[in-house]
Scaffold this motif. Structure first.
Motif, PDB file in Angstrom:
ATOM      1  N   ILE A  69       0.833  -1.202   0.000  1.00  0.00           N
ATOM      2  CA  ILE A  69       0.000   0.000   0.000  1.00  0.00           C
ATOM      3  C   ILE A  69       0.872   1.258   0.000  1.00  0.00           C
ATOM      4  O   ILE A  69       0.597   2.225  -0.702  1.00  0.00           O
ATOM      5  CB  ILE A  69      -0.987  -0.034   1.190  1.00  0.00           C
ATOM      6  CG1 ILE A  69      -2.003  -1.155   0.963  1.00  0.00           C
ATOM      7  CG2 ILE A  69      -1.709   1.313   1.351  1.00  0.00           C
ATOM      8  CD1 ILE A  69      -2.837  -1.495   2.170  1.00  0.00           C
ATOM      9  N   GLU A  70       1.969   1.204   0.756  1.00  0.00           N
ATOM     10  CA  GLU A  70       2.882   2.353   0.801  1.00  0.00           C
ATOM     11  C   GLU A  70       3.538   2.609  -0.553  1.00  0.00           C
ATOM     12  O   GLU A  70       3.808   3.742  -0.921  1.00  0.00           O
ATOM     13  CB  GLU A  70       3.975   2.123   1.855  1.00  0.00           C
ATOM     14  CG  GLU A  70       3.514   2.484   3.244  1.00  0.00           C
ATOM     15  CD  GLU A  70       4.589   2.262   4.303  1.00  0.00           C
ATOM     16  OE1 GLU A  70       4.400   2.760   5.407  1.00  0.00           O
ATOM     17  OE2 GLU A  70       5.585   1.567   4.019  1.00  0.00           O
ATOM     18  N   SER A  71       3.754   1.521  -1.291  1.00  0.00           N
ATOM     19  CA  SER A  71       4.475   1.669  -2.562  1.00  0.00           C
ATOM     20  C   SER A  71       3.524   1.776  -3.754  1.00  0.00           C
ATOM     21  O   SER A  71       3.931   1.597  -4.893  1.00  0.00           O
ATOM     22  CB  SER A  71       5.431   0.489  -2.754  1.00  0.00           C
ATOM     23  OG  SER A  71       4.680  -0.702  -2.847  1.00  0.00           O
ATOM     24  N   SER A  72       2.247   2.012  -3.492  1.00  0.00           N
ATOM     25  CA  SER A  72       1.260   2.119  -4.575  1.00  0.00           C
ATOM     26  C   SER A  72       0.741   3.552  -4.648  1.00  0.00           C
ATOM     27  O   SER A  72      -0.305   3.856  -4.065  1.00  0.00           O
ATOM     28  CB  SER A  72       0.100   1.156  -4.335  1.00  0.00           C
ATOM     29  OG  SER A  72       0.564  -0.155  -4.263  1.00  0.00           O
TER      30      SER A  72
ATOM     31  N   LEU B  47      -2.899   4.051  -5.666  1.00  0.00           N
ATOM     32  CA  LEU B  47      -3.974   3.333  -4.981  1.00  0.00           C
ATOM     33  C   LEU B  47      -5.135   4.257  -4.607  1.00  0.00           C
ATOM     34  O   LEU B  47      -6.294   3.944  -4.868  1.00  0.00           O
ATOM     35  CB  LEU B  47      -3.434   2.627  -3.736  1.00  0.00           C
ATOM     36  CG  LEU B  47      -4.472   1.869  -2.921  1.00  0.00           C
ATOM     37  CD1 LEU B  47      -5.033   0.690  -3.699  1.00  0.00           C
ATOM     38  CD2 LEU B  47      -3.870   1.364  -1.611  1.00  0.00           C
ATOM     39  N   TYR B  48      -4.806   5.393  -4.013  1.00  0.00           N
ATOM     40  CA  TYR B  48      -5.872   6.288  -3.555  1.00  0.00           C
ATOM     41  C   TYR B  48      -6.658   6.851  -4.744  1.00  0.00           C
ATOM     42  O   TYR B  48      -7.882   6.923  -4.709  1.00  0.00           O
ATOM     43  CB  TYR B  48      -5.296   7.420  -2.701  1.00  0.00           C
ATOM     44  CG  TYR B  48      -6.351   8.321  -2.105  1.00  0.00           C
ATOM     45  CD1 TYR B  48      -7.287   7.833  -1.199  1.00  0.00           C
ATOM     46  CD2 TYR B  48      -6.419   9.662  -2.461  1.00  0.00           C
ATOM     47  CE1 TYR B  48      -8.261   8.653  -0.661  1.00  0.00           C
ATOM     48  CE2 TYR B  48      -7.391  10.492  -1.923  1.00  0.00           C
ATOM     49  CZ  TYR B  48      -8.304   9.983  -1.027  1.00  0.00           C
ATOM     50  OH  TYR B  48      -9.280  10.787  -0.493  1.00  0.00           O
ATOM     51  N   ASP B  49      -5.951   7.220  -5.809  1.00  0.00           N
ATOM     52  CA  ASP B  49      -6.631   7.710  -7.015  1.00  0.00           C
ATOM     53  C   ASP B  49      -7.522   6.614  -7.608  1.00  0.00           C
ATOM     54  O   ASP B  49      -8.635   6.877  -8.053  1.00  0.00           O
ATOM     55  CB  ASP B  49      -5.610   8.170  -8.066  1.00  0.00           C
ATOM     56  CG  ASP B  49      -4.996   9.507  -7.696  1.00  0.00           C
ATOM     57  OD1 ASP B  49      -5.610  10.226  -6.885  1.00  0.00           O
ATOM     58  OD2 ASP B  49      -3.910   9.808  -8.193  1.00  0.00           O
TER      59      ASP B  49
ATOM     60  N   MET C 213      -8.881   4.193  -5.948  1.00  0.00           N
ATOM     61  CA  MET C 213     -10.028   4.045  -5.046  1.00  0.00           C
ATOM     62  C   MET C 213     -11.071   5.115  -5.347  1.00  0.00           C
ATOM     63  O   MET C 213     -12.275   4.850  -5.349  1.00  0.00           O
ATOM     64  CB  MET C 213      -9.577   4.156  -3.585  1.00  0.00           C
ATOM     65  CG  MET C 213      -8.855   2.915  -3.071  1.00  0.00           C
ATOM     66  SD  MET C 213      -8.075   3.193  -1.452  1.00  0.00           S
ATOM     67  CE  MET C 213      -9.489   3.547  -0.439  1.00  0.00           C
TER      68      MET C 213
ATOM     69  N   PHE D 234     -12.776   4.269  -8.665  1.00  0.00           N
ATOM     70  CA  PHE D 234     -13.713   3.166  -8.434  1.00  0.00           C
ATOM     71  C   PHE D 234     -14.970   3.694  -7.751  1.00  0.00           C
ATOM     72  O   PHE D 234     -16.099   3.363  -8.131  1.00  0.00           O
ATOM     73  CB  PHE D 234     -13.046   2.094  -7.571  1.00  0.00           C
ATOM     74  CG  PHE D 234     -13.962   0.967  -7.166  1.00  0.00           C
ATOM     75  CD1 PHE D 234     -14.223  -0.077  -8.035  1.00  0.00           C
ATOM     76  CD2 PHE D 234     -14.563   0.957  -5.912  1.00  0.00           C
ATOM     77  CE1 PHE D 234     -15.080  -1.101  -7.664  1.00  0.00           C
ATOM     78  CE2 PHE D 234     -15.415  -0.066  -5.530  1.00  0.00           C
ATOM     79  CZ  PHE D 234     -15.667  -1.105  -6.407  1.00  0.00           C
TER      80      PHE D 234
ATOM     81  N   THR E 156      -8.920  -2.132 -13.036  1.00  0.00           N
ATOM     82  CA  THR E 156      -8.729  -1.773 -11.637  1.00  0.00           C
ATOM     83  C   THR E 156      -9.828  -0.833 -11.130  1.00  0.00           C
ATOM     84  O   THR E 156     -10.321  -0.989 -10.022  1.00  0.00           O
ATOM     85  CB  THR E 156      -7.357  -1.087 -11.464  1.00  0.00           C
ATOM     86  OG1 THR E 156      -6.346  -1.996 -11.901  1.00  0.00           O
ATOM     87  CG2 THR E 156      -7.100  -0.720 -10.019  1.00  0.00           C
ATOM     88  N   ILE E 157     -10.197   0.122 -11.965  1.00  0.00           N
ATOM     89  CA  ILE E 157     -11.141   1.141 -11.478  1.00  0.00           C
ATOM     90  C   ILE E 157     -12.588   0.836 -11.857  1.00  0.00           C
ATOM     91  O   ILE E 157     -13.502   1.548 -11.449  1.00  0.00           O
ATOM     92  CB  ILE E 157     -10.769   2.548 -11.998  1.00  0.00           C
ATOM     93  CG1 ILE E 157     -10.873   2.616 -13.519  1.00  0.00           C
ATOM     94  CG2 ILE E 157      -9.368   2.947 -11.528  1.00  0.00           C
ATOM     95  CD1 ILE E 157     -10.668   4.017 -14.078  1.00  0.00           C
ATOM     96  N   ALA E 158     -12.802  -0.233 -12.639  1.00  0.00           N
ATOM     97  CA  ALA E 158     -14.162  -0.526 -13.105  1.00  0.00           C
ATOM     98  C   ALA E 158     -15.058  -0.993 -11.962  1.00  0.00           C
ATOM     99  O   ALA E 158     -14.620  -1.733 -11.077  1.00  0.00           O
ATOM    100  CB  ALA E 158     -14.112  -1.590 -14.191  1.00  0.00           C
TER     101      ALA E 158
END
Lengths: 156, 91
Positions: free
Chosen positions: B9-12, B15-17, B19, B22, B75-77
């Motif tokens: 999670i730290e290296s992604s 991820l927040y974008d 999320m 989505f 990923t975002i679908a």
């Protein structure tokens, strides 16, 4: 605490989580229906496919029964569900990792999406504020199942 | 496993974008649920960039449509089976 949400129009209770399995983490969020009538948590075959899981390679998970009859399932073993809440006050992502021995995967014809059953929901006190459309899950610390909570900086 | 999760999670950085995207696709579904029921009732839909980008009548079709997406879209679908109008669901 894990945040859930009310889905319109009839206030279905839902929560989102990432999946940790085989030492890998799905990069896709799973949209779970909170189902207090379900004994077990089940991943829909559509979500499994979206994550990249080869369903045919999984062990048989046994038969489960519901309103519509019985279905055969597959099973993912030793998985974790990661609920993530952004804490905008601290610019952090608050992560709750909940370990599960088994996660069932539904058959091809399953159309109800992924379900968070009582094997997981019973580890939490569910706080349902229907009047203000707020829903959260607070971990019961005395529950013996393994879990971890951690925070990571929010990267925008 | 928790250390691995934290490291991931730290290296992604996206991820927040992802999320948020989505969440936007999910919100699009709930905001347009009635119209989608009229047009896609009984089908699976794949929603990305706040629009329906594919629909399928069965799992095989769904599988074909999903395989056409790139990693970012997948990923975002937001994917769901759309109930028919006035259909009551009891899981």
């Amino acid at each position: 605490m894990c945040l859930g949400y009310f889905a319109p129009p009839k206030g279905l209770l839902r929560a989102n989580a990432l999946l940790l399995y085989n030492n890998k983490i799905s990069d896709v969020l799973i949209d779970f229906l909170i189902d207090t009538g379900a004994d077990a948590t089940m991943l829909s075959p559509q979500d499994a496919m979206r994550i990249g899981i080869d369903i045919s390679s999984l062990d048989q998970g046994g038969e489960i029964s519901g309103v519509g009859g019985s279905i055969e399932t597959r099973v993912l073993k030793d998985v974790g569900l990661i609920f993530i809440n952004p804490d905008n006050n601290k610019l952090e992502l608050e992560c709750h990792l909940e370990f599960c021995e088994n996660l069932l995967v539904g058959p091809d014809g399953w159309t109800f999406g992924s379900i968070l059953g009582r094997d997981v929901t019973n580890r939490f006190n569910m706080n349902t504020d229907i009047e203000n459309s707020k829903f959260s899950l607070t971990r019961i610390e005395s529950n013996p199942n393994h879990y971890e909570i951690f925070s990571v900086p929010l990267k925008r | 496993m928790a250390a691995r999760a934290r490291e991931y999670i730290e290296s992604s950085p996206h991820l927040y974008d992802n999320m948020k995207s989505f969440g936007a696709n999910k919100y699009y579904y709930y905001q347009n649920r009635e119209n989608l029921q009229k047009n896609y009732g009984g089908k699976f839909v794949i929603i990305s960039n706040e629009d329906v980008i594919a629909s399928a009548s069965n799992f095989e079709e769904f599988s074909r449509e999903l395989s056409k997406l790139d990693d970012k879209q997948r990923t975002i679908a937001f994917i769901t089976h759309v109930p028919r109008m006035n259909e009551l669901i009891m899981v």
